[in-house]
Motif scaffolding. Sequence first.
Motif, mmCIF file in Angstrom:
data_model
loop_
_atom_site.group_PDB
_atom_site.id
_atom_site.type_symbol
_atom_site.label_atom_id
_atom_site.label_comp_id
_atom_site.label_asym_id
_atom_site.label_seq_id
_atom_site.Cartn_x
_atom_site.Cartn_y
_atom_site.Cartn_z
ATOM 1 N N ARG A 1 -8.507 -1.568 2.421
ATOM 2 C CA ARG A 1 -8.356 -3.170 0.706
ATOM 3 C C ARG A 1 -7.925 -4.099 1.613
ATOM 4 N NH1 ARG A 1 -5.402 -2.192 -2.851
ATOM 5 N NH2 ARG A 1 -4.003 0.131 -2.370
ATOM 6 N N SER A 2 -7.197 -3.454 2.869
ATOM 7 C CA SER A 2 -6.660 -5.290 3.364
ATOM 8 C C SER A 2 -7.387 -6.365 3.408
ATOM 9 C CB SER A 2 -5.621 -4.346 4.847
ATOM 10 O OG SER A 2 -6.584 -4.306 5.677
ATOM 11 N N LEU B 1 0.887 -1.571 -0.169
ATOM 12 C CA LEU B 1 -0.474 0.447 -0.237
ATOM 13 C C LEU B 1 0.783 1.221 -0.135
ATOM 14 C CD1 LEU B 1 -2.476 -1.434 3.251
ATOM 15 C CD2 LEU B 1 -3.109 -1.398 0.234
ATOM 16 N N GLU B 2 0.383 2.055 -0.991
ATOM 17 C CA GLU B 2 1.266 3.214 -0.970
ATOM 18 C C GLU B 2 0.841 3.977 0.394
ATOM 19 O OE1 GLU B 2 3.597 5.120 -3.268
ATOM 20 O OE2 GLU B 2 3.430 3.921 -4.304
ATOM 21 N N GLY C 1 -5.490 3.385 1.892
ATOM 22 C CA GLY C 1 -5.788 2.631 1.187
ATOM 23 C C GLY C 1 -5.905 1.064 2.323
#
Length: 245
Positions: A77-78, A69-70, A74
Amino acid sequence: MREIRQGRYVARLARGPGDVARAQALRAEAFLGTAGGCDADAHDAACLHLLVEEARGGRLVCCFRVLLLEDGAGIARSYSAQFYELSALAAFEGRMAEMGRFCIRPGLTDPDILRVAWAAMTRLVDEHGVAMLFGCSSFKGVETAPYLDAFAVLGARHLAPRRWWPRVKAPAVFRFAERLKRHKPDPRQAMRHMPPLLRTYLMMGGWVSDHAVIDRQMDTLHVFTGVEIGAIPAARARLLRALAG
Protein backbone atom coordinates in the motif's frame (compact mmCIF):
# COMPACT_ATOMS: atom_id res chain seq x y z
CA MET A 1 1.64 14.06 18.64
CA ARG A 2 2.02 17.32 20.55
CA GLU A 3 3.79 20.16 18.77
CA ILE A 4 7.53 20.77 19.05
CA ARG A 5 8.81 24.32 19.49
CA GLN A 6 12.51 24.92 18.93
CA GLY A 7 13.97 28.35 18.28
CA ARG A 8 12.31 29.93 15.26
CA TYR A 9 10.25 26.88 14.29
CA VAL A 10 7.23 24.83 15.30
CA ALA A 11 6.56 21.27 14.11
CA ARG A 12 3.05 19.83 14.34
CA LEU A 13 0.57 17.51 12.71
CA ALA A 14 -1.86 18.91 10.15
CA ARG A 15 -5.15 19.74 11.84
CA GLY A 16 -7.45 19.51 8.84
CA PRO A 17 -7.88 19.83 5.07
CA GLY A 18 -6.59 23.40 5.06
CA ASP A 19 -3.23 22.33 6.50
CA VAL A 20 -2.99 19.44 4.04
CA ALA A 21 -3.68 21.84 1.16
CA ARG A 22 -0.86 24.10 2.38
CA ALA A 23 1.49 21.11 2.38
CA GLN A 24 0.38 20.11 -1.11
CA ALA A 25 1.06 23.64 -2.34
CA LEU A 26 4.56 23.62 -0.86
CA ARG A 27 5.22 20.22 -2.43
CA ALA A 28 4.18 21.57 -5.84
CA GLU A 29 6.59 24.47 -5.45
CA ALA A 30 9.47 22.29 -4.24
CA PHE A 31 9.09 19.33 -6.59
CA LEU A 32 7.40 20.79 -9.65
CA GLY A 33 8.52 24.43 -9.51
CA THR A 34 4.87 25.49 -9.57
CA ALA A 35 3.98 28.39 -7.30
CA GLY A 36 0.33 28.25 -6.33
CA GLY A 37 -0.02 24.67 -7.57
CA CYS A 38 -1.11 21.50 -5.84
CA ASP A 39 0.81 18.23 -5.62
CA ALA A 40 -1.75 15.64 -4.47
CA ASP A 41 -2.30 11.94 -4.92
CA ALA A 42 -4.40 9.09 -3.54
CA HIS A 43 -1.86 8.33 -0.80
CA ASP A 44 -2.48 11.64 0.98
CA ALA A 45 -5.75 10.46 2.52
CA ALA A 46 -4.05 7.53 4.30
CA CYS A 47 -1.17 9.57 5.72
CA LEU A 48 -0.39 11.82 8.65
CA HIS A 49 0.97 15.16 7.48
CA LEU A 50 3.75 16.92 9.40
CA LEU A 51 4.27 20.67 9.07
CA VAL A 52 7.23 22.81 10.14
CA GLU A 53 6.29 26.48 10.38
CA GLU A 54 7.99 29.68 11.42
CA ALA A 55 6.95 30.38 15.01
CA ARG A 56 6.45 34.04 14.15
CA GLY A 57 3.97 34.44 11.33
CA GLY A 58 3.26 30.75 10.70
CA ARG A 59 4.89 30.51 7.25
CA LEU A 60 5.19 26.86 6.19
CA VAL A 61 8.87 26.03 5.62
CA CYS A 62 8.89 22.22 5.48
CA CYS A 63 6.47 19.32 5.26
CA PHE A 64 6.32 15.58 4.84
CA ARG A 65 3.78 12.80 5.16
CA VAL A 66 3.87 9.53 7.08
CA LEU A 67 2.10 6.26 6.30
CA LEU A 68 1.92 3.96 9.36
CA LEU A 69 1.86 0.20 8.81
CA GLU A 70 1.36 -2.51 11.44
CA ASP A 71 3.99 -4.68 9.74
CA GLY A 72 5.50 -5.49 6.37
CA ALA A 73 2.37 -7.27 5.17
CA GLY A 74 0.92 -3.88 4.23
CA ILE A 75 3.92 -2.55 2.34
CA ALA A 76 2.20 -2.97 -1.03
CA ARG A 77 0.00 0.00 0.00
CA SER A 78 3.00 2.31 0.27
CA TYR A 79 3.95 4.97 -2.27
CA SER A 80 7.38 3.35 -2.65
CA ALA A 81 5.85 0.06 -3.77
CA GLN A 82 4.83 1.71 -7.05
CA PHE A 83 8.50 1.93 -8.00
CA TYR A 84 10.31 -0.88 -6.15
CA GLU A 85 9.61 -4.60 -5.82
CA LEU A 86 9.44 -4.88 -2.01
CA SER A 87 8.28 -8.45 -1.41
CA ALA A 88 11.30 -9.13 0.82
CA LEU A 89 10.13 -6.44 3.25
CA ALA A 90 6.68 -8.03 3.47
CA ALA A 91 8.26 -10.42 5.98
CA PHE A 92 9.18 -7.59 8.38
CA GLU A 93 7.33 -8.23 11.64
CA GLY A 94 7.51 -4.85 13.39
CA ARG A 95 5.61 -1.62 12.82
CA MET A 96 6.78 0.44 9.86
CA ALA A 97 6.48 4.05 8.77
CA GLU A 98 6.94 5.44 5.27
CA MET A 99 8.25 9.00 5.24
CA GLY A 100 7.36 10.65 1.96
CA ARG A 101 7.15 13.89 0.01
CA PHE A 102 9.71 15.50 2.31
CA CYS A 103 10.50 19.02 1.13
CA ILE A 104 11.86 22.35 2.36
CA ARG A 105 10.70 25.66 0.90
CA PRO A 106 13.00 26.52 -2.05
CA GLY A 107 15.68 29.02 -1.14
CA LEU A 108 15.76 28.19 2.57
CA THR A 109 18.98 26.63 3.90
CA ASP A 110 18.66 26.94 7.69
CA PRO A 111 19.83 23.56 9.11
CA ASP A 112 17.48 24.03 12.08
CA ILE A 113 14.55 23.30 9.75
CA LEU A 114 15.85 19.78 9.12
CA ARG A 115 16.64 19.30 12.82
CA VAL A 116 13.10 20.22 13.88
CA ALA A 117 11.63 17.99 11.16
CA TRP A 118 13.64 15.02 12.41
CA ALA A 119 12.70 15.83 16.00
CA ALA A 120 9.04 15.54 14.97
CA MET A 121 9.69 12.31 13.08
CA THR A 122 11.55 10.87 16.09
CA ARG A 123 8.65 11.66 18.41
CA LEU A 124 6.20 10.06 15.98
CA VAL A 125 8.36 6.94 15.68
CA ASP A 126 8.59 6.57 19.46
CA GLU A 127 4.90 7.25 20.09
CA HIS A 128 3.82 4.62 17.55
CA GLY A 129 6.49 2.01 18.32
CA VAL A 130 7.87 2.08 14.77
CA ALA A 131 10.64 -0.45 14.14
CA MET A 132 11.55 0.50 10.55
CA LEU A 133 11.45 3.82 8.73
CA PHE A 134 11.54 3.82 4.93
CA GLY A 135 10.82 5.93 1.87
CA CYS A 136 12.25 7.35 -1.35
CA SER A 137 15.16 9.79 -1.15
CA SER A 138 15.28 12.13 -4.14
CA PHE A 139 18.05 13.76 -6.15
CA LYS A 140 16.88 16.79 -8.13
CA GLY A 141 16.64 16.22 -11.88
CA VAL A 142 16.92 13.05 -13.96
CA GLU A 143 20.48 13.40 -15.21
CA THR A 144 22.87 11.04 -13.46
CA ALA A 145 26.17 12.77 -14.32
CA PRO A 146 26.18 15.30 -11.42
CA TYR A 147 25.63 12.51 -8.89
CA LEU A 148 28.09 9.80 -9.97
CA ASP A 149 30.32 10.29 -6.92
CA ALA A 150 27.34 10.18 -4.58
CA PHE A 151 25.94 7.06 -6.25
CA ALA A 152 29.36 5.37 -6.18
CA VAL A 153 29.58 5.92 -2.42
CA LEU A 154 26.07 4.55 -1.94
CA GLY A 155 26.91 1.47 -3.98
CA ALA A 156 30.17 0.81 -2.17
CA ARG A 157 29.07 1.47 1.44
CA HIS A 158 25.32 1.70 1.94
CA LEU A 159 23.43 -1.05 0.12
CA ALA A 160 20.45 -2.74 1.77
CA PRO A 161 20.88 -6.00 3.69
CA ARG A 162 20.13 -8.96 1.45
CA ARG A 163 17.16 -10.01 3.58
CA TRP A 164 15.38 -6.71 2.77
CA TRP A 165 16.75 -6.21 -0.75
CA PRO A 166 14.52 -3.91 -2.91
CA ARG A 167 14.37 -5.21 -6.47
CA VAL A 168 13.78 -3.44 -9.77
CA LYS A 169 10.17 -2.69 -10.72
CA ALA A 170 10.15 0.70 -12.47
CA PRO A 171 10.70 0.76 -16.25
CA ALA A 172 13.49 3.36 -16.12
CA VAL A 173 16.29 2.90 -13.60
CA PHE A 174 19.98 3.67 -13.15
CA ARG A 175 21.75 0.56 -11.77
CA PHE A 176 24.48 2.52 -10.02
CA ALA A 177 25.88 -0.30 -7.84
CA GLU A 178 26.62 -2.35 -10.96
CA ARG A 179 27.56 0.51 -13.29
CA LEU A 180 29.91 2.32 -10.89
CA LYS A 181 31.84 -0.59 -9.39
CA ARG A 182 35.13 0.78 -10.75
CA HIS A 183 34.32 4.46 -10.23
CA LYS A 184 36.59 6.01 -7.60
CA PRO A 185 34.49 8.75 -6.02
CA ASP A 186 35.62 12.08 -4.67
CA PRO A 187 34.22 11.92 -1.09
CA ARG A 188 33.80 15.70 -0.89
CA GLN A 189 31.81 15.83 -4.13
CA ALA A 190 29.79 12.81 -3.05
CA MET A 191 28.63 14.47 0.17
CA ARG A 192 28.08 17.80 -1.58
CA HIS A 193 25.57 16.19 -3.92
CA MET A 194 23.92 13.88 -1.37
CA PRO A 195 20.39 15.14 -0.53
CA PRO A 196 20.11 16.34 3.11
CA LEU A 197 17.35 13.83 3.90
CA LEU A 198 19.48 10.96 2.61
CA ARG A 199 22.54 12.16 4.53
CA THR A 200 20.51 11.97 7.72
CA TYR A 201 19.32 8.44 6.93
CA LEU A 202 22.93 7.36 6.35
CA MET A 203 24.10 8.89 9.64
CA MET A 204 21.47 6.75 11.35
CA GLY A 205 22.84 3.59 9.72
CA GLY A 206 20.35 3.63 6.88
CA TRP A 207 20.68 1.77 3.58
CA VAL A 208 19.51 2.12 -0.02
CA SER A 209 18.49 0.12 -3.07
CA ASP A 210 21.17 -0.78 -5.61
CA HIS A 211 19.45 1.31 -8.29
CA ALA A 212 17.83 4.72 -8.67
CA VAL A 213 14.42 5.20 -10.27
CA ILE A 214 14.27 7.82 -13.03
CA ASP A 215 11.01 9.63 -12.25
CA ARG A 216 10.39 12.09 -15.07
CA GLN A 217 6.98 13.11 -13.73
CA MET A 218 8.55 14.44 -10.52
CA ASP A 219 11.84 15.36 -12.25
CA THR A 220 13.88 13.35 -9.75
CA LEU A 221 16.15 10.37 -9.38
CA HIS A 222 15.27 8.51 -6.21
CA VAL A 223 16.57 5.57 -4.23
CA PHE A 224 14.63 3.38 -1.84
CA THR A 225 15.89 4.12 1.65
CA GLY A 226 15.38 2.26 4.92
CA VAL A 227 16.64 2.22 8.49
CA GLU A 228 15.83 -0.19 11.31
CA ILE A 229 15.25 1.90 14.43
CA GLY A 230 16.98 -0.63 16.67
CA ALA A 231 20.14 -0.39 14.55
CA ILE A 232 20.57 3.38 14.90
CA PRO A 233 23.87 4.07 16.72
CA ALA A 234 23.24 4.82 20.40
CA ALA A 235 24.82 8.29 20.29
CA ARG A 236 22.72 9.28 17.28
CA ALA A 237 19.55 7.92 18.90
CA ARG A 238 20.23 9.93 22.06
CA LEU A 239 20.73 13.08 20.01
CA LEU A 240 17.49 12.57 18.08
CA ARG A 241 15.51 11.93 21.27
CA ALA A 242 17.04 14.99 22.92
CA LEU A 243 15.82 17.06 19.95
CA ALA A 244 12.38 15.48 20.21
CA GLY A 245 12.17 16.45 23.90
